[in-house]
Write a protein that holds these residues in place. Sequence first.
Motif, mmCIF file in Angstrom:
data_model
loop_
_atom_site.group_PDB
_atom_site.id
_atom_site.type_symbol
_atom_site.label_atom_id
_atom_site.label_comp_id
_atom_site.label_asym_id
_atom_site.label_seq_id
_atom_site.Cartn_x
_atom_site.Cartn_y
_atom_site.Cartn_z
ATOM 1 N N ALA A 163 -1.902 5.146 -2.183
ATOM 2 C CA ALA A 163 -1.020 3.995 -2.426
ATOM 3 C C ALA A 163 0.119 3.963 -1.425
ATOM 4 C CB ALA A 163 -0.480 4.048 -3.855
ATOM 5 N N VAL A 209 0.948 5.249 -8.702
ATOM 6 C CA VAL A 209 -0.214 4.570 -8.121
ATOM 7 C C VAL A 209 0.050 3.076 -7.939
ATOM 8 C CG1 VAL A 209 -1.778 6.246 -9.161
ATOM 9 C CG2 VAL A 209 -1.399 4.052 -10.301
ATOM 10 N N LEU A 210 1.194 2.595 -8.392
ATOM 11 C CA LEU A 210 1.502 1.181 -8.286
ATOM 12 C C LEU A 210 2.243 0.868 -6.989
ATOM 13 C CD1 LEU A 210 2.657 0.429 -11.940
ATOM 14 C CD2 LEU A 210 0.444 -0.098 -10.888
ATOM 15 N N MET A 211 2.096 -0.389 -6.552
ATOM 16 C CA MET A 211 2.759 -0.885 -5.350
ATOM 17 C C MET A 211 3.442 -2.208 -5.682
ATOM 18 S SD MET A 211 -0.341 -0.265 -2.600
ATOM 19 C CE MET A 211 -1.592 -1.001 -3.652
ATOM 20 N N GLY A 248 -2.020 -2.310 -8.423
ATOM 21 C CA GLY A 248 -2.473 -0.960 -8.165
ATOM 22 C C GLY A 248 -3.896 -0.719 -8.620
ATOM 23 N N GLU A 252 -8.640 -2.394 -10.770
ATOM 24 C CA GLU A 252 -7.448 -2.878 -10.069
ATOM 25 C C GLU A 252 -6.859 -4.034 -10.847
ATOM 26 O OE1 GLU A 252 -8.454 -4.560 -6.236
ATOM 27 O OE2 GLU A 252 -10.194 -5.592 -7.059
ATOM 28 N N THR A 280 -7.224 -0.353 -0.413
ATOM 29 C CA THR A 280 -7.066 1.096 -0.480
ATOM 30 C C THR A 280 -8.361 1.777 -0.063
ATOM 31 O OG1 THR A 280 -5.471 0.863 -2.279
ATOM 32 C CG2 THR A 280 -6.455 3.025 -1.964
ATOM 33 N N ALA A 289 -5.688 -4.301 -4.346
ATOM 34 C CA ALA A 289 -5.466 -2.849 -4.352
ATOM 35 C C ALA A 289 -6.729 -2.042 -4.095
ATOM 36 C CB ALA A 289 -4.829 -2.432 -5.672
#
Length: 316
Positions: free
Chosen positions: A263, A101-103, A84, A61, A122, A118
């Motif tokens: 995600a 997959v990124l936020m 992420g 992460e 998650t 992350a």
Amino acid sequence: MRAVTINDRALSITDLPAPEPGSAEVLVRVRACGLNGADLLQLKGRYAAPPGAPADIPGLEMAGEVVGLGPGATRFAVGDRVMGILGGGGQAELCVAHERVLMPVPEGLSWAEAGGLAEVFTTAHDALFTQGGLRAGERLLVHGAAGGVGSAAVQLGRAAGARVTASVRNPDSRDQVAALGAKVIAPDGFEDHGPFDVILELVGGPNLPGNLEALDLDGRIVVIGVGAGRTSELDLQQVMQKRARIFGSTLRARPLEQKAATARAVERSVLPFIADGSVTVPVAATFPLEQAQAAYDRFSAGGKHGKIVLVLPEKS
């Protein structure tokens, strides 16, 4: 770029070529990256990176700033703050990640908090709700609740309206976990505090017989940690009588579609609580990248509340 690398089960800081973002990938200048149990297992030679991830750079992460876009990457712009989960490679000055997959990093969240968010949130959200089907009003037991995933699970269970009990071995961490919204108990004799509808197992095999004893009818046990042991002996008649369900889950080797789905679930169901401050990211300690060995030693020592995070300075 500088990166933490694993060679012959030893850590070092190595100068490596910067990665290039591929199709729909983003190049991120890493500002913080959390340590996780999988990193220690990889260091010991017991958890190889999945195909496509750097084989010698740990880090599941990270959080940082977008500094480059691969062909077809449109979800983020250069300069955006992102975070992420990764298959590996997060413990470096630069890394690449698929944009799905990124936020986005919520406003007001520090880099250390974002770098440690992350993986644990998650993992906790997927285990509690996707796997365990936790619902409002149910009773949740979180084993090993002082760590990163445990602290996340306690808060998410509370936010969902569950009644949360947390087992914490270190007495010095119990008040901190209680402040997150749980009834805190010692691990010994946890069976006497049931019944529970959902049990999140972060410790391992030795807890499984007690978990089954403490489980209510139609209860669910979700196993996502086995640090105390991988095997156990269960009474299958008890499993049948309680209509119990036992799930196991990992994130690292899942395909892109599944990681992207987790995600989006975190964006919808977790980040609003992070943004308004009702859910926090406890950080136990931060270390500069050059002190990665000290960070791994601190993680291995146990007894922490929250995340161990490597932080990197901003570069022009």
